[in-house]
Design an enzyme around this catalytic site. Structure first.
Site, PDB file in Angstrom:
ATOM      1  N   ASP A   1       0.935   0.437  15.138  1.00 57.16           N
ATOM      2  CA  ASP A   1       1.576   0.626  13.841  1.00 57.16           C
ATOM      3  C   ASP A   1       2.929  -0.102  13.839  1.00 57.16           C
ATOM      4  OD1 ASP A   1       1.224   2.954  11.409  1.00 57.16           O
ATOM      5  OD2 ASP A   1       3.200   2.041  11.640  1.00 57.16           O
ATOM      6  N   ILE A   2       3.249  -0.737  12.730  1.00 55.05           N
ATOM      7  CA  ILE A   2       4.474  -1.528  12.635  1.00 55.05           C
ATOM      8  C   ILE A   2       5.720  -0.630  12.628  1.00 55.05           C
ATOM      9  CG2 ILE A   2       4.759  -1.632  10.108  1.00 55.05           C
ATOM     10  CD1 ILE A   2       5.036  -4.706  10.465  1.00 55.05           C
TER      11      ILE A   2
ATOM     12  N   ASN B   1      -5.101   9.774   6.328  1.00 54.90           N
ATOM     13  CA  ASN B   1      -4.630  10.153   4.999  1.00 54.90           C
ATOM     14  C   ASN B   1      -5.595   9.615   3.949  1.00 54.90           C
ATOM     15  OD1 ASN B   1      -2.178  11.373   5.906  1.00 54.90           O
ATOM     16  ND2 ASN B   1      -1.318   9.331   6.215  1.00 54.90           N
TER      17      ASN B   1
ATOM     18  N   GLU C   1      -0.966   5.201   2.113  1.00 53.98           N
ATOM     19  CA  GLU C   1      -0.224   4.028   1.641  1.00 53.98           C
ATOM     20  C   GLU C   1      -1.107   2.779   1.590  1.00 53.98           C
ATOM     21  OE1 GLU C   1       3.189   3.558   4.132  1.00 53.98           O
ATOM     22  OE2 GLU C   1       3.920   5.578   3.693  1.00 53.98           O
ATOM     23  N   VAL C   2      -1.926   2.601   2.610  1.00 53.01           N
ATOM     24  CA  VAL C   2      -2.734   1.384   2.684  1.00 53.01           C
ATOM     25  C   VAL C   2      -4.188   1.730   2.345  1.00 53.01           C
ATOM     26  CG1 VAL C   2      -3.502  -0.519   4.148  1.00 53.01           C
ATOM     27  CG2 VAL C   2      -1.192   0.419   4.444  1.00 53.01           C
TER      28      VAL C   2
ATOM     29  N   HIS D   1      -8.174   4.113   7.644  1.00 59.62           N
ATOM     30  CA  HIS D   1      -7.583   3.962   8.975  1.00 59.62           C
ATOM     31  C   HIS D   1      -7.311   5.328   9.567  1.00 59.62           C
ATOM     32  CE1 HIS D   1      -4.381   3.869   5.937  1.00 59.62           C
ATOM     33  NE2 HIS D   1      -3.615   4.516   6.815  1.00 59.62           N
TER      34      HIS D   1
ATOM     35  N   HIS E   1      -4.894   7.149  12.383  1.00 60.55           N
ATOM     36  CA  HIS E   1      -3.714   7.041  13.248  1.00 60.55           C
ATOM     37  C   HIS E   1      -4.004   7.763  14.558  1.00 60.55           C
ATOM     38  CE1 HIS E   1      -0.727   6.159   9.870  1.00 60.55           C
ATOM     39  NE2 HIS E   1      -1.743   6.648   9.184  1.00 60.55           N
TER      40      HIS E   1
HETATM   41  P1  5GP Z   1      -0.933   5.637   5.636  1.00 60.59           P
HETATM   42  O1  5GP Z   1       0.208   6.375   5.002  1.00 60.59           O
HETATM   43  O2  5GP Z   1      -1.658   4.746   4.660  1.00 60.59           O
HETATM   44  O3  5GP Z   1      -1.859   6.576   6.379  1.00 60.59           O
HETATM   45  O4  5GP Z   1      -0.297   4.760   6.773  1.00 60.59           O
HETATM   46  C1  5GP Z   1      -0.187   3.378   6.724  1.00 60.59           C
HETATM   47  C2  5GP Z   1       0.447   2.928   8.026  1.00 60.59           C
HETATM   48  O5  5GP Z   1       0.346   1.525   8.100  1.00 60.59           O
HETATM   49  C3  5GP Z   1       1.932   3.279   8.164  1.00 60.59           C
HETATM   50  O6  5GP Z   1       2.120   4.065   9.328  1.00 60.59           O
HETATM   51  C4  5GP Z   1       2.613   1.914   8.254  1.00 60.59           C
HETATM   52  O7  5GP Z   1       3.706   1.911   9.153  1.00 60.59           O
HETATM   53  C5  5GP Z   1       1.483   1.009   8.718  1.00 60.59           C
HETATM   54  N1  5GP Z   1       1.614  -0.379   8.279  1.00 60.59           N
HETATM   55  C6  5GP Z   1       1.886  -0.815   7.015  1.00 60.59           C
HETATM   56  N2  5GP Z   1       1.884  -2.165   6.967  1.00 60.59           N
HETATM   57  C7  5GP Z   1       1.605  -2.581   8.229  1.00 60.59           C
HETATM   58  C8  5GP Z   1       1.468  -3.885   8.796  1.00 60.59           C
HETATM   59  O8  5GP Z   1       1.602  -4.919   8.150  1.00 60.59           O
HETATM   60  N3  5GP Z   1       1.169  -3.928  10.123  1.00 60.59           N
HETATM   61  C9  5GP Z   1       1.008  -2.800  10.885  1.00 60.59           C
HETATM   62  N4  5GP Z   1       0.712  -2.967  12.184  1.00 60.59           N
HETATM   63  N5  5GP Z   1       1.128  -1.565  10.365  1.00 60.59           N
HETATM   64  C10 5GP Z   1       1.422  -1.460   9.051  1.00 60.59           C
END
Ligand code: 5GP
Length: 120
Positions: free
Chosen positions: A33-34, A91, A99-100, A104, A106
């Site tokens: 994760d970034i 999520n 968010e994405v 996915h 985690h």
């Molecule tokens: P969500 O809230 O959708 O479950 O989590 C999305 C995750 O993707 C976040 O923890 C965020 O830090 C990670 N993320 C967003 N953009 C990028 C990216 O470009 N590269 C990587 N490696 N992680 C990302």
């Protein structure tokens, strides 16, 4: 919800954006994760185009679902957190704070993950 092929994880899958890859097989890709929330914070994503857990659990083939689960367990062992423990989290949608919009999971580890969710 319709899958958006321009989401950031789709771009990572196509190699258009770099990632810190930790594992890849026919069904899944895992990368750091970034913005890590624990010493170990890795995302495991299916290679298929699924928006979220809801889409994946409903529409993915059995082999894709099995592949994701196997990959998650394998990655956790490879990361060295299987013995010390870890948390997996997915999520979905607005209340899940997703968010994405590419499914996915985690993997958090390397430190205690605290209470399951923040109290209301
Ligand atoms: P969500 O809230 O959708 O479950 O989590 C999305 C995750 O993707 C976040 O923890 C965020 O830090 C990670 N993320 C967003 N953009 C990028 C990216 O470009 N590269 C990587 N490696 N992680 C990302």
């Amino acid at each position: 919800m319709v899958y958006d092929p321009n989401n950031i994880f789709a771009k990572i899958l196509r190699g258009e954006i770099p990632c810190d890859k930790v594992y890849e097989d026919d069904h899944a890709l895992a990368f750091k994760d970034i913005n890590p929330q624990r010493p170990v914070h890795v995302l495991v994503i299916p290679k298929g185009e699924y928006v979220s857990m809801d889409d994946f659990s409903h529409n993915a083939a059995d082999a894709e679902i099995a592949g994701m689960m196997r990959a998650i367990g394998h990655v956790a062992r490879e990361l060295g957190v299987a013995d010390s423990g870890y948390r997996i989290l997915a999520n979905h949608g607005s209340d899940g704070n997703q968010e994405v919009p590419h499914f996915h999971v985690h993997i958090f580890g390397g430190a205690n993950c605290g209470p399951m969710v923040k109290r209301m």
